[in-house]
Structure formats: structure tokens, C-alpha cells
Design an enzyme around this catalytic site. Sequence first.
Site, PDB file in Angstrom:
ATOM      1  N   SER A 103       3.972  -4.413   1.816  1.00  0.00           N
ATOM      2  CA  SER A 103       3.323  -5.504   2.529  1.00  0.00           C
ATOM      3  C   SER A 103       2.019  -5.925   1.871  1.00  0.00           C
ATOM      4  O   SER A 103       2.014  -6.395   0.741  1.00  0.00           O
ATOM      5  CB  SER A 103       3.117  -5.079   3.989  1.00  0.00           C
ATOM      6  OG  SER A 103       2.708  -6.150   4.793  1.00  0.00           O
ATOM      7  N   ASP A 242       1.063 -12.703   2.930  1.00  0.00           N
ATOM      8  CA  ASP A 242       0.837 -11.402   2.296  1.00  0.00           C
ATOM      9  C   ASP A 242       2.005 -11.083   1.369  1.00  0.00           C
ATOM     10  O   ASP A 242       2.886 -11.924   1.150  1.00  0.00           O
ATOM     11  CB  ASP A 242       0.621 -10.307   3.337  1.00  0.00           C
ATOM     12  CG  ASP A 242       1.877  -9.986   4.139  1.00  0.00           C
ATOM     13  OD1 ASP A 242       2.793 -10.834   4.190  1.00  0.00           O
ATOM     14  OD2 ASP A 242       1.949  -8.894   4.723  1.00  0.00           O
ATOM     15  N   ASP A 244       4.768  -9.436   1.394  1.00  0.00           N
ATOM     16  CA  ASP A 244       6.177  -9.575   1.777  1.00  0.00           C
ATOM     17  C   ASP A 244       6.392 -10.740   2.733  1.00  0.00           C
ATOM     18  O   ASP A 244       7.483 -10.910   3.270  1.00  0.00           O
ATOM     19  CB  ASP A 244       6.719  -8.276   2.383  1.00  0.00           C
ATOM     20  CG  ASP A 244       6.062  -7.903   3.698  1.00  0.00           C
ATOM     21  OD1 ASP A 244       4.930  -8.364   3.954  1.00  0.00           O
ATOM     22  OD2 ASP A 244       6.671  -7.133   4.477  1.00  0.00           O
ATOM     23  N   ASP A 246       5.470 -11.504   5.735  1.00  0.00           N
ATOM     24  CA  ASP A 246       5.698 -11.392   7.174  1.00  0.00           C
ATOM     25  C   ASP A 246       4.421 -11.647   7.969  1.00  0.00           C
ATOM     26  O   ASP A 246       4.429 -11.566   9.195  1.00  0.00           O
ATOM     27  CB  ASP A 246       6.315 -10.041   7.549  1.00  0.00           C
ATOM     28  CG  ASP A 246       5.401  -8.846   7.284  1.00  0.00           C
ATOM     29  OD1 ASP A 246       4.325  -9.033   6.663  1.00  0.00           O
ATOM     30  OD2 ASP A 246       5.765  -7.725   7.684  1.00  0.00           O
TER      31      ASP A 246
END
Length: 447
Positions: A103, A242, A244, A246
Site C-alpha cells: 500500500s 497511494d 495500490d 485503495d
Amino acid sequence: MSGKLFGTDGVRGCANTYPMTAEMALRLGAAAGRFFRRDKRNGHRVVIGKDTRLSGYMLENALTAGLTSTGMNVLLLGPVPTPAVGYLTRSMRADLGIMISASHNPAQDNGIKFFGPDGFKLSDEAEAEIEKIVAGEIAPAQPHNIGRAKRIDDGRGRYVEYAKTTFPGGQRLNGFKVVIDCAHGAAYRAAPEVLWELGADVIPLGVEPNGFNINDGVGSTHPEACAEAVIRHGAHLGITLDGDADRVQIIDENGKLADGDQIMALLASRWAAQGRLRGDALVATVMSNLGLEHFLEGHGLRLERTRVGDRYVVERMREAGYNLGGEQSGHIVMTDYATTGDGLIAGLQFLAAMADSGDPASRLVSQFEPVPQLLKNVRYTAGSDPLALAEVQSVITAAEARLAGSGRVLIRKSGTEPLIRVMAEAQDEAVLHEVVDGIVAAVEKAA
């Protein structure tokens, strides 16, 4: 194996260091395969996505080996956002989805997140079962039942097409100049494509991953890069994701940052006015600002709080049938559209609000006046517990008493790093700093 594998968001750590080793990834893959193949039938599928970290290749191959060794058929998506894995797990009728990503963490870290066949992250109970299997003997499949692996070339394209359907039908983004910061991460191709295909004038940022630069000076953890680009290009807004994708933060045309609380306030009030907000409630964590709670009360809505972690937000949403929730950090969960936080789709919802209202971003990102909030992190030695010491507890108790009725104190351990997060809210900023600094000093001394 020692210690607990799963944290608040899957398994995470420094690459090539326990538990983020190829050996452990292989065992995790085999254990997950065994867990999802309990009915012994053939034809089980798992989809695997990843972000752009160099270690993703190693972990992808190790997971694939473990999964196929227990009879799972693996579909490799390549670099796609975490919410794309949730969506494609369900769309492709897979038994399991896996995202390889840490992440917002730096490039040397990595992680493994699991999704069930419904596209939602696994429960604590399911993760505990997989962890038990990892610790024991994992029975391999018979030679004729070994799984196959196949690369899916259009996984990103499927997600791009789906993301566009979440934007109001018939509307376009013509005339909008948008900076999209992809953090050199998983959405570096998908996010600019979606915005461009919807008609926006797209200024991409953080779209040149090299395996080492994810989240490095860009993305939602470094929004100043997006803010500078918005000002320099005269953009209508910036959307910063960010690693990833999400989570999201919005930058207005003046370079001002809006966190997840402001975005959730906007969506909650809009959806309530449209009759779309189920249960007249928003689900957020204990970290969300008191100002958000007061804003919702003023609109006849409720804020339900959970533990920190978007998975706990989603669990409460599913339990009560709510359709909007998230975290101050920018995880915006809209179960009408996605099974987990989706930064791109949240950004599209913000753009839809701009298009509908004709208001500039600066007006929409200022839904409420936040109660002054201060958060500081204290690193400690893994395995120790400074918060258990009497002298630390005494300082915390005194701080809580000082803010009683006028603010609050929240102390918690990070679920992904050896950090203790010290947060407080109070109208008097001098008192706020004194309270937080006092607790931080006590924790640092103990640590």
C-alpha cells in the site's frame, strides 16, 4: 514460524525478511489453496494482482507455486489496483483473490492481502484458519490435480471499463483539467486511462515505476507533489492515490488538501439528499475528526465508529447494510461500487459532484471545520509493549482527564508497523500540543 502473521491488512513486512520471504509466500499460497480446496473438487481459481515493487515478481512466483501445488488454478493480472482484485475475483468467479502490495509503505516493504469469492477481504476467522495451516503440514495435491497458471492480459482493461460505469451515465469530463498522481504504483496506467476516456484533460504524475520509486515523494503520502502540479498547470483539481490505489486525497484548485473525512462528508450529504445513503449513516474509524461527527449530526445523519482498518469499516457496513464508509487516511468504501476502498472511483464521485453542482473543488473540500487534531508516531522495538507500563498509563489517564468534555485522546499500535500512534483532538491548540507531546515523551522514554 513465530508471532502472528496477519495484521490489520493482510501480511506485511520488509521484502526478503520474515514474513515477506519467498519461502513464506509459498507456504501462504499453499495454505490458502488448501483452505479453499476443502471440498476436494477440481477447477478452483485464484486471481493475483500486484503493485509495482521489485519484490512483487518474487512473491508472485512463490505464491503461484504454493497455490498450484495444492491444486489451485492461478490467473495472473499483473499490476492492477487493489480494488480491481476485489472486483475481478467476483467477476471471474474465482474462489480467492490475492493482492501483493504494501500500500502506502516504502518500496522495500511488501504485503499479501486476501479476498474471498465475494470480493471482500477475508474475515479474522478465515485468516486465523490459514495461519494454522501455515504452521502445520500442508498436504500437496496429487500429480494429476496440480493447478495451472495463466496470465490475464486484459485484467486492467476490465477494471477500466467497470470504473467508467460508476461515473453518471451521459456525463463527460470535458473541460476539466485533472492532475492524477498514481504514486508510481498499481494504478499508473488504469487511472489516467479512465479519466482520459471520460473526456478529462489529464496531467499524469507518478506514472513511471521502476520497482523502487513507489510512494517516493509522490502519492497520497506526499500530496505536496500533486498540489504543486495543480498550481503549475492551473488544474481544476488533483487526485492523489497511494501505491495500490485503495486510498485517495483530493487537492483543490488552490493546492489545498482534503482528507478522507472531508470527502466522506461531501458524499454522505449528497447521497442523503438523493435518497441513496442507506441507514442515514456513515461508518468511519475512531481516527475520524469530531468535526465530521458534528457535520453529520447537523444533517440528521449518524457516524458509526469502528476500530482502525478499512476491513473493520467494511464489516460494520455489511452487518448493518450501510453503503458508505471509510477512513480519514483516504480509504473511501462505497459498496454500491466496490468491495474495498477505491481511490479512483472515489475521485470520480468527487468529479461528479463538481460537474453536478458547478462548484469549484475548493468549495466542495471544505464541508466542515475540523476540530484541531494532532497525530504523532513513536517507533518502538518489536516485541516490547511501552503502553503496558504504569508510568505511561498514568500520563495517558491524566491527558484524558484534562480533555474530558472538550476533546479526546486516542492511543493505538499500528497494525502494519512497530509504531505507537498518539492522537488527540481539542479546541485549544496549545493544550492539544501539551497533551500529545507529554504522552509522546512518556512513550519514547519507555520505548
